[in-house]
Design a protein around this motif. Structure first.
Motif, PDB file in Angstrom:
ATOM      1  N   HIS A  12       0.846  -1.200   0.000  1.00 25.81           N
ATOM      2  CA  HIS A  12       0.000   0.000   0.000  1.00 25.81           C
ATOM      3  C   HIS A  12       0.878   1.245   0.000  1.00 25.81           C
ATOM      4  O   HIS A  12       1.961   1.219   0.589  1.00 25.81           O
ATOM      5  CB  HIS A  12      -0.882   0.018   1.257  1.00 25.81           C
ATOM      6  CG  HIS A  12      -1.539  -1.295   1.533  1.00 25.81           C
ATOM      7  ND1 HIS A  12      -1.134  -2.140   2.545  1.00 25.81           N
ATOM      8  CD2 HIS A  12      -2.556  -1.918   0.899  1.00 25.81           C
ATOM      9  CE1 HIS A  12      -1.878  -3.246   2.532  1.00 25.81           C
ATOM     10  NE2 HIS A  12      -2.750  -3.129   1.541  1.00 25.81           N
ATOM     11  N   ASP A  14       2.279   4.181   1.571  1.00 23.93           N
ATOM     12  CA  ASP A  14       2.633   4.453   2.993  1.00 23.93           C
ATOM     13  C   ASP A  14       3.420   3.307   3.636  1.00 23.93           C
ATOM     14  O   ASP A  14       4.083   3.495   4.641  1.00 23.93           O
ATOM     15  CB  ASP A  14       1.488   4.903   3.912  1.00 23.93           C
ATOM     16  CG  ASP A  14       0.493   3.815   4.391  1.00 23.93           C
ATOM     17  OD1 ASP A  14       0.817   2.647   4.334  1.00 23.93           O
ATOM     18  OD2 ASP A  14      -0.600   4.200   4.816  1.00 23.93           O
ATOM     19  N   ASP A  15       3.393   2.095   3.021  1.00 22.80           N
ATOM     20  CA  ASP A  15       4.159   0.967   3.598  1.00 22.80           C
ATOM     21  C   ASP A  15       5.658   1.260   3.574  1.00 22.80           C
ATOM     22  O   ASP A  15       6.348   1.036   4.572  1.00 22.80           O
ATOM     23  CB  ASP A  15       3.892  -0.332   2.825  1.00 22.80           C
ATOM     24  CG  ASP A  15       2.535  -0.942   3.137  1.00 22.80           C
ATOM     25  OD1 ASP A  15       1.833  -0.431   4.027  1.00 22.80           O
ATOM     26  OD2 ASP A  15       2.174  -1.936   2.477  1.00 22.80           O
ATOM     27  N   HIS A 113       0.487  -7.677   3.615  1.00 22.73           N
ATOM     28  CA  HIS A 113       1.934  -7.498   3.801  1.00 22.73           C
ATOM     29  C   HIS A 113       2.711  -8.801   3.583  1.00 22.73           C
ATOM     30  O   HIS A 113       3.626  -8.826   2.759  1.00 22.73           O
ATOM     31  CB  HIS A 113       2.228  -6.873   5.174  1.00 22.73           C
ATOM     32  CG  HIS A 113       1.673  -5.483   5.318  1.00 22.73           C
ATOM     33  ND1 HIS A 113       1.634  -4.812   6.515  1.00 22.73           N
ATOM     34  CD2 HIS A 113       1.117  -4.636   4.404  1.00 22.73           C
ATOM     35  CE1 HIS A 113       1.086  -3.614   6.339  1.00 22.73           C
ATOM     36  NE2 HIS A 113       0.758  -3.499   5.069  1.00 22.73           N
ATOM     37  N   GLN A 155       7.011  -3.583   9.927  1.00 21.66           N
ATOM     38  CA  GLN A 155       5.950  -2.576   9.952  1.00 21.66           C
ATOM     39  C   GLN A 155       5.118  -2.584  11.235  1.00 21.66           C
ATOM     40  O   GLN A 155       5.300  -1.746  12.094  1.00 21.66           O
ATOM     41  CB  GLN A 155       5.072  -2.738   8.727  1.00 21.66           C
ATOM     42  CG  GLN A 155       4.719  -1.411   8.099  1.00 21.66           C
ATOM     43  CD  GLN A 155       4.064  -1.583   6.752  1.00 21.66           C
ATOM     44  OE1 GLN A 155       4.625  -2.223   5.884  1.00 21.66           O
ATOM     45  NE2 GLN A 155       2.890  -1.022   6.585  1.00 21.66           N
TER      46      GLN A 155
HETATM   47 ZN   LIG Z   1       0.109  -1.690   4.235  1.00 23.14          ZN
END
Ligand SMILES: [Zn+2]
Length: 241
Positions: A12, A14-15, A113, A155
């Motif tokens: 996505h 922003d990852d 993810h 993350q």
């Molecule tokens: Zn993400």
């Protein structure tokens, strides 16, 4: 598209900012060219819209100093690690010809993810096989290309890294590129629904994880990565800090 040294890929928009923007900006400050591929437009995100996230991703790209940022427009939540998605990604890997690829973590809260982790690792491997024929947008046959290293950034979940990069000089800039996603993260002026990543706690966790990894390697801040392959060095003294 141009050849780059480092290619960072995220499920996505922003990852990559959350997981590896310190490494991206440190590499750029060392004269490397960096591109980002977002696999989806994050269209299922509770807050914001495809348009706002597109603008936020473009702003973050400028702040990081990227050579290029592209979006594969795979289906958020439902993209698959199958031949169609692998071939689409192989074409981009063969165009960018990166030495190093950064990708999502192997295990996380969001199901996209680990799925992206497998897709990117598999595409990087397959991209090195000559008998897989692909063509660029002009119809020219592409050469095979296998990145030398795939590193997986961290993350949501605390994953034990295999290697930590010192990002002390990039920590404030990292916080700024994360905050470029005004619709997603803590924003006291937002009237949108709270999500696990919109809390003040989550935003602060980005800083304290970096500071904690820094503590463990004896610097101010760090970013951690895992790798499915053993990491190696030609010079033991490169490991001396
Ligand atoms: Zn993400």
């Amino acid at each position: 598209m141009q050849v780059v040294d480092l290619l960072a890929i995220g499920a996505h928009p922003d990852d990559v900012e959350l997981g590896c923007s310190g490494a991206i900006m440190r590499s750029i400050s060392q004269g490397k060219k960096v591109a980002v591929i977002d696999l989806t437009q994050g269209e299922l995100g509770t807050r914001g819209s495809v348009e706002t996230r597109k603008k936020e991703a473009q702003n973050a790209a400028v702040l990081m100093g990227l050579s290029e940022r592209i979006n594969m427009e795979f289906k958020d939540g439902f993209f698959k690690n199958d031949e169609t998605h692998q071939l689409a990604l192989i074409k981009k890997i063969r165009e960018f010809q990166p030495q190093i690829v950064l990708c999502n973590t192997k295990e996380d809260r969001h199901i996209d993810h680990p799925k992206a982790n497998k897709l990117v690792n598999h595409a990087c491997f397959l991209s090195g096989l000559e008998k897989i024929e692909t063509y660029d947008s002009l119809g020219n046959k592409q050469n095979s290309w296998r990145p030398k290293i795939v590193l997986e950034y961290i993350q949501w979940m605390d994953i034990q890294p295999d290697i930590v990069l010192d990002i002390s000089a990039q920590l404030e800039a990292k916080m700024n590129v994360v905050k470029a996603y005004k619709s997603q993260f803590f924003n006291p002026h937002s009237s949108e629904k709270e999500t696990p990543i919109s809390s003040k706690n989550f935003l602060e966790s980005v800083r304290y994880r970096a500071q904690n990894l820094g503590r463990l390697i004896g610097t101010e801040a760090g970013e951690g990565f895992t790798s499915k392959n053993l990491l190696s060095t030609d010079n033991l003294f490169d490991l001396v800090r």
